[in-house]
Every structure is written in C-alpha cells, then in structure tokens.
Motif scaffolding. Structure first.
Motif, PDB file in Angstrom:
ATOM      1  N   MET A   1      19.578  19.643  26.238  1.00 47.35           N
ATOM      2  CA  MET A   1      19.449  21.089  26.314  1.00 47.35           C
ATOM      3  C   MET A   1      20.814  21.724  26.520  1.00 47.35           C
ATOM      4  SD  MET A   1      16.072  22.056  28.546  1.00 47.35           S
ATOM      5  CE  MET A   1      16.323  23.779  28.190  1.00 47.35           C
ATOM      6  N   GLU A   2      20.859  22.988  26.181  1.00 48.46           N
ATOM      7  CA  GLU A   2      22.096  23.731  26.393  1.00 48.46           C
ATOM      8  C   GLU A   2      21.932  24.691  27.575  1.00 48.46           C
ATOM      9  OE1 GLU A   2      23.560  23.650  21.745  1.00 48.46           O
ATOM     10  OE2 GLU A   2      22.929  25.544  22.608  1.00 48.46           O
ATOM     11  N   TYR A   3      23.011  24.825  28.326  1.00 48.37           N
ATOM     12  CA  TYR A   3      23.020  25.693  29.508  1.00 48.37           C
ATOM     13  C   TYR A   3      24.293  26.531  29.483  1.00 48.37           C
ATOM     14  CZ  TYR A   3      19.454  22.522  31.225  1.00 48.37           C
ATOM     15  OH  TYR A   3      18.320  21.775  31.359  1.00 48.37           O
ATOM     16  N   LEU A   4      24.171  27.760  29.935  1.00 45.64           N
ATOM     17  CA  LEU A   4      25.338  28.630  30.081  1.00 45.64           C
ATOM     18  C   LEU A   4      25.669  28.728  31.564  1.00 45.64           C
ATOM     19  CD1 LEU A   4      27.362  30.427  28.591  1.00 45.64           C
ATOM     20  CD2 LEU A   4      25.790  32.339  28.944  1.00 45.64           C
ATOM     21  N   CYS A   5      26.878  28.364  31.921  1.00 44.91           N
ATOM     22  CA  CYS A   5      27.355  28.467  33.302  1.00 44.91           C
ATOM     23  C   CYS A   5      28.192  29.743  33.390  1.00 44.91           C
ATOM     24  CB  CYS A   5      28.201  27.257  33.678  1.00 44.91           C
ATOM     25  SG  CYS A   5      27.318  25.695  33.582  1.00 44.91           S
ATOM     26  N   LEU A   6      27.650  30.754  34.055  1.00 48.94           N
ATOM     27  CA  LEU A   6      28.330  32.041  34.211  1.00 48.94           C
ATOM     28  C   LEU A   6      29.120  32.009  35.510  1.00 48.94           C
ATOM     29  CD1 LEU A   6      25.241  34.148  33.183  1.00 48.94           C
ATOM     30  CD2 LEU A   6      27.308  33.851  31.833  1.00 48.94           C
ATOM     31  N   VAL A   7      30.409  32.241  35.412  1.00 46.71           N
ATOM     32  CA  VAL A   7      31.308  32.092  36.564  1.00 46.71           C
ATOM     33  C   VAL A   7      31.626  33.477  37.132  1.00 46.71           C
ATOM     34  CG1 VAL A   7      33.537  31.221  37.338  1.00 46.71           C
ATOM     35  CG2 VAL A   7      32.301  30.038  35.500  1.00 46.71           C
ATOM     36  N   TYR A   8      31.204  33.713  38.373  1.00 43.19           N
ATOM     37  CA  TYR A   8      31.430  34.990  39.059  1.00 43.19           C
ATOM     38  C   TYR A   8      32.392  34.785  40.222  1.00 43.19           C
ATOM     39  CZ  TYR A   8      27.254  36.731  36.676  1.00 43.19           C
ATOM     40  OH  TYR A   8      26.341  37.109  35.732  1.00 43.19           O
ATOM     41  N   PHE A   9      33.220  35.784  40.444  1.00 43.35           N
ATOM     42  CA  PHE A   9      34.085  35.745  41.621  1.00 43.35           C
ATOM     43  C   PHE A   9      34.518  37.163  41.961  1.00 43.35           C
ATOM     44  CE2 PHE A   9      36.609  34.852  37.854  1.00 43.35           C
ATOM     45  CZ  PHE A   9      37.614  35.793  37.928  1.00 43.35           C
ATOM     46  N   ASP A  10      35.006  37.317  43.189  1.00 47.47           N
ATOM     47  CA  ASP A  10      35.523  38.603  43.661  1.00 47.47           C
ATOM     48  C   ASP A  10      36.933  38.759  43.095  1.00 47.47           C
ATOM     49  OD1 ASP A  10      36.712  40.697  45.092  1.00 47.47           O
ATOM     50  OD2 ASP A  10      35.620  40.196  46.927  1.00 47.47           O
ATOM     51  N   GLU A  11      37.119  39.769  42.271  1.00 48.44           N
ATOM     52  CA  GLU A  11      38.403  39.970  41.614  1.00 48.44           C
ATOM     53  C   GLU A  11      39.535  40.134  42.624  1.00 48.44           C
ATOM     54  OE1 GLU A  11      39.727  42.381  37.640  1.00 48.44           O
ATOM     55  OE2 GLU A  11      38.446  43.416  39.053  1.00 48.44           O
ATOM     56  N   LYS A  12      39.261  40.797  43.757  1.00 50.24           N
ATOM     57  CA  LYS A  12      40.289  40.989  44.786  1.00 50.24           C
ATOM     58  C   LYS A  12      40.686  39.652  45.407  1.00 50.24           C
ATOM     59  CE  LYS A  12      41.327  43.555  49.022  1.00 50.24           C
ATOM     60  NZ  LYS A  12      42.328  42.619  49.378  1.00 50.24           N
ATOM     61  N   MET A  13      39.697  38.786  45.628  1.00 47.84           N
ATOM     62  CA  MET A  13      39.989  37.474  46.197  1.00 47.84           C
ATOM     63  C   MET A  13      40.978  36.729  45.304  1.00 47.84           C
ATOM     64  SD  MET A  13      39.147  34.052  45.421  1.00 47.84           S
ATOM     65  CE  MET A  13      37.894  34.418  44.247  1.00 47.84           C
ATOM     66  N   LEU A  14      40.783  36.829  44.002  1.00 55.37           N
ATOM     67  CA  LEU A  14      41.689  36.136  43.084  1.00 55.37           C
ATOM     68  C   LEU A  14      43.054  36.826  43.060  1.00 55.37           C
ATOM     69  CD1 LEU A  14      41.719  33.707  41.208  1.00 55.37           C
ATOM     70  CD2 LEU A  14      41.070  35.222  39.342  1.00 55.37           C
ATOM     71  N   ALA A  15      43.054  38.158  43.090  1.00 51.70           N
ATOM     72  CA  ALA A  15      44.314  38.907  43.056  1.00 51.70           C
ATOM     73  C   ALA A  15      45.160  38.634  44.298  1.00 51.70           C
ATOM     74  CB  ALA A  15      44.026  40.401  42.929  1.00 51.70           C
ATOM     75  N   ASP A  16      44.503  38.338  45.426  1.00 50.87           N
ATOM     76  CA  ASP A  16      45.224  38.090  46.678  1.00 50.87           C
ATOM     77  C   ASP A  16      45.884  36.714  46.722  1.00 50.87           C
ATOM     78  OD1 ASP A  16      44.544  40.585  47.567  1.00 50.87           O
ATOM     79  OD2 ASP A  16      42.909  39.905  48.872  1.00 50.87           O
ATOM     80  N   ARG A  17      45.582  35.857  45.782  1.00 53.64           N
ATOM     81  CA  ARG A  17      46.172  34.508  45.760  1.00 53.64           C
ATOM     82  C   ARG A  17      47.596  34.584  45.199  1.00 53.64           C
ATOM     83  NH1 ARG A  17      43.055  30.834  47.536  1.00 53.64           N
ATOM     84  NH2 ARG A  17      40.817  31.079  47.506  1.00 53.64           N
ATOM     85  N   SER A  18      48.420  33.647  45.612  1.00 52.61           N
ATOM     86  CA  SER A  18      49.799  33.613  45.119  1.00 52.61           C
ATOM     87  C   SER A  18      49.810  33.184  43.652  1.00 52.61           C
ATOM     88  CB  SER A  18      50.617  32.623  45.952  1.00 52.61           C
ATOM     89  OG  SER A  18      50.205  31.292  45.663  1.00 52.61           O
ATOM     90  N   ASP A  19      50.922  33.439  42.987  1.00 56.56           N
ATOM     91  CA  ASP A  19      51.048  33.017  41.585  1.00 56.56           C
ATOM     92  C   ASP A  19      50.886  31.506  41.473  1.00 56.56           C
ATOM     93  OD1 ASP A  19      51.415  35.610  40.785  1.00 56.56           O
ATOM     94  OD2 ASP A  19      53.604  35.461  40.660  1.00 56.56           O
ATOM     95  N   GLN A  20      51.414  30.774  42.454  1.00 58.17           N
ATOM     96  CA  GLN A  20      51.305  29.314  42.449  1.00 58.17           C
ATOM     97  C   GLN A  20      49.839  28.882  42.568  1.00 58.17           C
ATOM     98  OE1 GLN A  20      53.511  27.425  45.569  1.00 58.17           O
ATOM     99  NE2 GLN A  20      53.347  25.400  44.668  1.00 58.17           N
ATOM    100  N   GLU A  21      49.093  29.547  43.456  1.00 54.67           N
ATOM    101  CA  GLU A  21      47.665  29.213  43.620  1.00 54.67           C
ATOM    102  C   GLU A  21      46.881  29.543  42.349  1.00 54.67           C
ATOM    103  OE1 GLU A  21      46.809  29.850  48.356  1.00 54.67           O
ATOM    104  OE2 GLU A  21      47.148  31.642  47.126  1.00 54.67           O
ATOM    105  N   LYS A  22      47.203  30.674  41.716  1.00 55.79           N
ATOM    106  CA  LYS A  22      46.520  31.046  40.467  1.00 55.79           C
ATOM    107  C   LYS A  22      46.828  30.031  39.370  1.00 55.79           C
ATOM    108  CE  LYS A  22      46.847  35.929  41.440  1.00 55.79           C
ATOM    109  NZ  LYS A  22      47.538  37.161  41.087  1.00 55.79           N
TER     110      LYS A  22
END
Length: 115
Positions: A1-22
C-alpha cells in the motif's frame, strides 16, 4: 500500500535553530530519504515552500475564489511530505517515526485511497 507522511512543524521553532542545526537537519533528512529509496520504500519526497507562498482555492456555487496563504492559521505548518510504499500501516508508522523532523514536530501518516 501507499501512504503519505505529512510533516508538520512550528515554523518559529525551526527559524530559532542555528544555521548549523538547520544544515544538520537537512543532511539527516536527505540521508533518511536515501535510506528509504535504497530499501524500496520511497516513492517521492519534497519539502514545501513557506505557507506565505501558498494560495488557497475554493469553489462555491461554481465560482472560484483565492486567498493568499495557507488554509488555516495554526502554529504548525505543513512543511513537506514523503510518499512511501509499505506493507501495512504499522510499517508506514515506523517509517514516519524515522523522519528527522518527527523529533521536532509531527508526522501524519495517511493511507492513499485507490479509486
């Protein structure tokens, strides 16, 4: 079967990470996609542009209208998707749990409906 994995996250949480972490998260995500491709599970994977680049389309009484931005205003955004093939929902959930962003946000695993 096929499944779609939809990836959600808080955009601010990602923006707060360092360039190295991203960059590290990007490498982890690419490596996981390659691992899924090698195992025969990956069909397609893409990150999505920011929600501010989205347009929501509605048709009511045969008339189309558009609204800039995402469908709903929430803290978490749909940031990407991975279309996979898996033996069953349990395997699809296991694969979804391996997506690196699952550690920071959430992954919705949804079976693909066949017509």
């Amino acid at each position: 079967m096929e499944y779609l994995c939809l990836v959600y996250f808080d955009e601010k949480m990602l923006a707060d990470r360092s360039d190295q972490e991203k960059a590290s998260l990007g490498r982890e995500s690419k490596a996981y996609d390659e691992e899924l491709a090698a195992s025969g599970h990956l069909i397609l994977a893409h990150a999505l542009e920011r929600p501010s680049n989205a347009v929501t389309v509605r048709v009511r009484n045969s008339k189309m209208s558009t609204t800039d931005g995402p469908f709903a205003e929430t803290k978490e955004i749909l940031g990407g998707f991975i279309l996979i093939t898996a033996a069953d929902l349990n395997e699809a959930i296991r694969i979804g749990a391996g997506i690196p962003l699952a550690k920071l946000g959430s992954v919705e695993v949804r079976p693909i409906m066949k017509w």
